[in-house]
Design an enzyme around this catalytic site. Structure first.
Site, mmCIF file in Angstrom:
data_model
loop_
_atom_site.group_PDB
_atom_site.id
_atom_site.type_symbol
_atom_site.label_atom_id
_atom_site.label_comp_id
_atom_site.label_asym_id
_atom_site.label_seq_id
_atom_site.Cartn_x
_atom_site.Cartn_y
_atom_site.Cartn_z
ATOM 1 N N GLU A 63 36.929 35.310 54.559
ATOM 2 C CA GLU A 63 36.077 34.807 55.312
ATOM 3 C C GLU A 63 35.239 35.390 56.494
ATOM 4 O O GLU A 63 33.953 35.137 56.692
ATOM 5 C CB GLU A 63 37.456 34.114 56.875
ATOM 6 N N LEU A 312 60.655 47.376 24.062
ATOM 7 C CA LEU A 312 60.577 47.333 25.392
ATOM 8 C C LEU A 312 60.311 45.269 26.122
ATOM 9 O O LEU A 312 60.707 44.753 26.832
ATOM 10 C CB LEU A 312 59.504 47.898 26.254
HETATM 11 C C1 AOF Z 1 43.077 36.769 54.601
HETATM 12 N N1 AOF Z 1 42.021 36.454 53.393
HETATM 13 O O1 AOF Z 1 40.468 37.561 51.988
HETATM 14 C C2 AOF Z 1 42.748 38.267 52.501
HETATM 15 C C3 AOF Z 1 44.131 37.565 52.462
HETATM 16 O O2 AOF Z 1 45.931 44.541 55.023
HETATM 17 P P1 AOF Z 1 45.195 43.794 55.924
HETATM 18 O O3 AOF Z 1 45.250 43.794 57.290
HETATM 19 O O4 AOF Z 1 44.013 43.373 54.797
HETATM 20 O O5 AOF Z 1 46.239 42.261 55.204
HETATM 21 C C4 AOF Z 1 47.069 41.715 54.155
HETATM 22 C C5 AOF Z 1 46.871 40.621 54.451
HETATM 23 O O6 AOF Z 1 45.814 40.249 54.503
HETATM 24 C C6 AOF Z 1 48.038 40.168 52.550
HETATM 25 O O7 AOF Z 1 48.798 40.385 52.583
HETATM 26 C C7 AOF Z 1 47.441 38.201 52.777
HETATM 27 O O8 AOF Z 1 48.553 38.015 54.024
HETATM 28 C C8 AOF Z 1 46.083 38.356 54.204
HETATM 29 N N2 AOF Z 1 44.887 38.565 52.409
HETATM 30 N N3 AOF Z 1 44.207 37.341 54.002
HETATM 31 O O9 AOF Z 1 41.998 35.886 55.501
HETATM 32 C C9 AOF Z 1 42.015 37.341 52.891
HETATM 33 N N4 AOF Z 1 42.799 38.610 51.374
HETATM 34 ZN ZN ZN Z 2 42.168 37.874 56.799
#
Ligand code: AOF
Ligand code: ZN
Length: 383
Positions: A63, A312
């Site tokens: 985003e 495996l």
């Molecule tokens: C979003 N947009 O493109 C992604 C999301 O460690 P952080 O702060 O980067 O947060 C990781 C978490 O954010 C991940 O576990 C998932 O819940 C969300 N990923 N969220 O709004 C994104 N990649």
């Molecule tokens: Zn995010």
């Protein structure tokens, strides 16, 4: 509702977001590979003003990339996101907050985020700010695309893909011959592509001892996309001169062994750049497969691509641990001295293990059929 009448459909925009999300799949570490499209009304027609996808290493999130491209045009716009925007202050501030601050009017989402730090709070934040939120568009397709992240988050183990190549007479190789070519160069190139989209590749110690593989991505320009190589070696048999060990400083190698593995062997592996992970073992001295997968998930592995030998692969299949199967078929029978991997026809073995056919491709002279275990897909919905 005149305001929201688009010249292109919501489905088309979500489909684009899904395809954008695939761009960095396999390179976003523990983060899901999300896609985002922002459309805005300009001079009477709707235009795409921002596109984003989760970046290499997992950040920035999709985003934020799309919002940065849209700039002030995000005011009053619609954002299509494959996953619920995050609501937590993690390694980056919440995407839901960024969408609100940018003045987005409507957010269309395919899939809720099961991460306990988000889990509905992203939608709630947006709605509280007066944003129109619609959910569930193309959910099944996004569910499939995010199966790795969902698997780690919901089940606590990675999504396990397994690849096996069979001759027309059902053999996977020739007795005593390491690396016997069952399929041709096109199949090999496809395997490199599959490796690239996974977070890790899994083999057993026998494959290292017999084939001494490198398990890297050897496609021009994509050499640096090789995933982590994971070896299950309960009995500490991998030699220090194995290619996976000697190349560990260039491409990470994780060796999973038993709690009881000799200290000096573990230290020597670490000194050569490998990461040694000790997990519980079975009575026969093999690494406990479920424990190994759970340990990998705890280290952020979402998707793992298994390129194991007969024993495996069979153990993983019998343990109900394989979620997706890539079945290659070569054209030359092997005949005598052929290595049998599964009991009976591979397709029949997969069907009786609960797999359903998904896709079919021709790769040069060879064929690739993909299968998914239906129980695996259901298990990712949680609760
Ligand atoms: C979003 N947009 O493109 C992604 C999301 O460690 P952080 O702060 O980067 O947060 C990781 C978490 O954010 C991940 O576990 C998932 O819940 C969300 N990923 N969220 O709004 C994104 N990649
Ligand atoms: Zn995010």
């Amino acid at each position: 509702m005149e305001y929201f009448s688009l010249s292109f459909s919501d489905d088309q925009m979500m489909d684009l977001a899904l395809r954008l999300g695939r761009r960095c799949a396999g390179a976003t570490a523990e983060n899901p590979a999300v896609g985002c499209v922002i459309t805005a009304s300009r001079e009477g027609s709707w235009e795409i003003v921002g596109r984003g996808w989760t970046q290499k290493g997992g950040r920035p999130h999709a985003e934020r990339v799309a919002l940065a491209e849209a700039g002030p045009l995000a005011r009053g716009a619609t954002a299509y996101v494959t996953l619920e925007p995050c609501s937590h202050h993690g390694k980056s501030p919440p995407c839901a907050e960024a969408l609100i601050e940018a003045g987005v009017a409507r957010v269309v989402c395919a899939h809720a985020d099961p991460d306990s730090r988000v889990a509905g709070r992203g939608f709630e934040m947006l709605r509280k700010a007066g944003i129109v939120v619609e959910t569930g568009l193309l959910e099944a397709r996004v569910h499939r695309h995010l199966s790795g992240f969902l698997s780690r988050t919901v089940r606590g183990r990675p999504w396990l893909q397994a690849k096996m190549a069979f001759s027309p007479d059902g053999m996977i190789g020739k007795m005593g011959v390491g690396n016997y070519p069952v399929t041709g160069p096109e199949a090999k190139a496809r395997t490199y592509g599959l490796r690239m989209k996974a977070d890790a590749i899994l083999v057993g110690a026998d494959t290292v001892l017999i084939d001494d593989p490198t398990l890297t991505v050897r496609l021009p320009g994509l050499e640096d996309t090789s995933p982590i190589r994971v070896v299950l070696d309960g009995r500490a048999r991998v030699p220090f001169d194995a290619q996976l060990v000697t190349s560990a400083s260039a491409v990470p190698t994780w060796v999973m062994t038993a709690m009881s593995a000799p200290e000096d062997w573990c230290n020597a592996m670490e000194a050569r750049g490998c990461t040694v992970l000790r997990v519980k073992a079975t009575a026969a001295g093999h690494v406990d497969l479920l424990a190994a997968l759970e340990a990998l998930a705890a280290r952020g592995i979402n998707t793992i691509f298994a390129e194991c030998g007969a024993a495996l692969s069979r153990a993983l299949l019998e343990g109900g641990l394989i979620d997706e199967f890539f079945l290659y078929r070569g054209t030359t029978p092997i005949g005598v001295d052929g290595l049998v991997a599964l009991t009976g026809e591979p397709e029949a073995a997969l069907a009786s293990a609960g797999f359903i056919f998904e896709t079919s491709h021709r790769l040069g002279q060879d064929k690739l059929k993909t299968f998914v275990r239906s129980a695996s897909l259901k298990s990712l919905y949680g609760g």
